[in-house]
Design a protein around this motif. Structure first.
Motif, PDB file in Angstrom:
ATOM      1  N   VAL A 197      -2.922   6.711   6.633  1.00  0.00           N
ATOM      2  CA  VAL A 197      -3.962   7.149   5.714  1.00  0.00           C
ATOM      3  C   VAL A 197      -5.261   6.485   6.199  1.00  0.00           C
ATOM      4  O   VAL A 197      -5.214   5.362   6.712  1.00  0.00           O
ATOM      5  N   ARG A 219       2.612   6.071  -2.719  1.00  0.00           N
ATOM      6  CA  ARG A 219       3.699   6.936  -3.205  1.00  0.00           C
ATOM      7  C   ARG A 219       3.564   7.183  -4.706  1.00  0.00           C
ATOM      8  O   ARG A 219       3.790   8.289  -5.185  1.00  0.00           O
ATOM      9  N   GLU A 240       1.636   9.631   9.713  1.00  0.00           N
ATOM     10  CA  GLU A 240       0.381   9.069  10.222  1.00  0.00           C
ATOM     11  C   GLU A 240      -0.211   8.101   9.218  1.00  0.00           C
ATOM     12  O   GLU A 240       0.199   8.073   8.058  1.00  0.00           O
ATOM     13  N   ARG A 250      -2.745  -2.536   8.635  1.00  0.00           N
ATOM     14  CA  ARG A 250      -2.014  -1.792   9.663  1.00  0.00           C
ATOM     15  C   ARG A 250      -2.897  -1.455  10.854  1.00  0.00           C
ATOM     16  O   ARG A 250      -2.401  -0.850  11.818  1.00  0.00           O
ATOM     17  N   GLN A 296      -8.646  -2.672   9.336  1.00  0.00           N
ATOM     18  CA  GLN A 296      -8.176  -3.126   8.020  1.00  0.00           C
ATOM     19  C   GLN A 296      -8.118  -4.655   7.961  1.00  0.00           C
ATOM     20  O   GLN A 296      -8.467  -5.269   6.945  1.00  0.00           O
ATOM     21  N   ARG A 315      13.322   9.016   1.140  1.00  0.00           N
ATOM     22  CA  ARG A 315      11.883   9.253   1.300  1.00  0.00           C
ATOM     23  C   ARG A 315      11.658  10.379   2.301  1.00  0.00           C
ATOM     24  O   ARG A 315      12.352  10.467   3.308  1.00  0.00           O
ATOM     25  N   GLY A 334       2.775  -4.077   4.308  1.00  0.00           N
ATOM     26  CA  GLY A 334       2.294  -2.770   4.798  1.00  0.00           C
ATOM     27  C   GLY A 334       0.784  -2.688   4.910  1.00  0.00           C
ATOM     28  O   GLY A 334       0.237  -1.624   5.176  1.00  0.00           O
ATOM     29  N   THR A 348       0.848  -1.208   0.000  1.00  0.00           N
ATOM     30  CA  THR A 348       0.000   0.000   0.000  1.00  0.00           C
ATOM     31  C   THR A 348       0.879   1.253   0.000  1.00  0.00           C
ATOM     32  O   THR A 348       0.532   2.243  -0.631  1.00  0.00           O
TER      33      THR A 348
END
Ligand code: AMP
Length: 216
Positions: free
Chosen positions: A59, A36, A57, A88, A92, A160, A85, A31
């Protein structure tokens, strides 16, 4: 095979997922990578996600659940996937279970890669990524042959935005509060495998492979 890679940011989920693709021929679904790319392309999704990502934080659940629902129905993921990822949060994880059940599927393996916080900060502050193919490097522990150039594709390396120390600390806090409860969640459901994420990358891969083969 539907596999989840759990673990804090910097644990090596992306690195291990890329090695797993080679062996099991199923796609990595990250994700973070999808978000990104959306930020880079300036899409509506990217605009929505960027402010959360920049602050370290999460999304909102509804956004990432929508992404996953669409992605795992794509033809290349029909035979299995490696989730990197996601999930989380418990919300989810519950949504994932339902989406999979609606498609006659279930999670087969959950691998939790464990690394302590100070090691993660060291890893993430030194991390550099390739702009073109996403390969990751480390300024001290895994340097490219030519400074700032990707060995794999010749692309340019970058840091990043969320790999700055302050944001990393925030991401780790979010991990401990919202994501680490998933370890217990999957332990209760059975099938959780815990792997020590420190040390040699190929030794960690060997542990993961043994767990997936049921020989660990
Ligand atoms: P990653 O590349 O997995 O470290 O993700 C980078 C950032 O993308 C995270 O810090 C979050 O802001 C966002 N993100 C990625 N995956 C999720 C997810 N499953 N739920 C919420 N936010 C996510």
């Amino acid at each position: 095979m539907d596999i989840i890679l759990l673990g804090p940011p910097g644990a090596g989920k992306g690195t291990q997922a890329k090695m797993m693709i080679e062996k099991w021929r199923i796609p990595q679904v990250s994700t973070g990578d999808i978000l990104r790319a959306a930020v880079r392309d300036g899409t509506q999704l990217g605009l929505e996600a960027k402010s959360f990502m920049d602050k370290g934080e999460l999304v909102p659940d509804s956004v990432v659940i929508g992404i996953i629902e669409a992605r795992i129905k794509e033809p290349d993921a029909v035979g299995g996937f490696i989730l990197d990822g996601f999930p989380r949060t418990i919300v989810q994880a519950e949504a994932l279970e339902k989406i999979l059940a609606d498609n006659g599927r279930k999670i087969d393996h959950v691998i939790s890669i464990e690394v302590d916080d100070e090691e993660l900060v060291t890893r993430l502050t030194g991390r550099r990524m390739c702009k073109s193919c996403g390969e990751s490097y480390h300024m001290v522990f895994n340097q490219p042959s030519v400074e700032n150039v990707c060995d794999a594709c010749g692309g340019e390396l970058y840091q990043r935005d969320d790999d700055k120390e302050e944001t990393i600390r925030q991401r780790l806090e979010v991990y401990h509060e919202q994501t680490s409860p998933l370890i217990e969640y999957y332990r209760e459901r059975g099938g959780l495998r815990e792997v020590d994420g420190t040390g040699n990358i190929s030794d960690i891969f060997t542990q993961i492979a043994a767990n997936l083969a049921g020989t660990a």
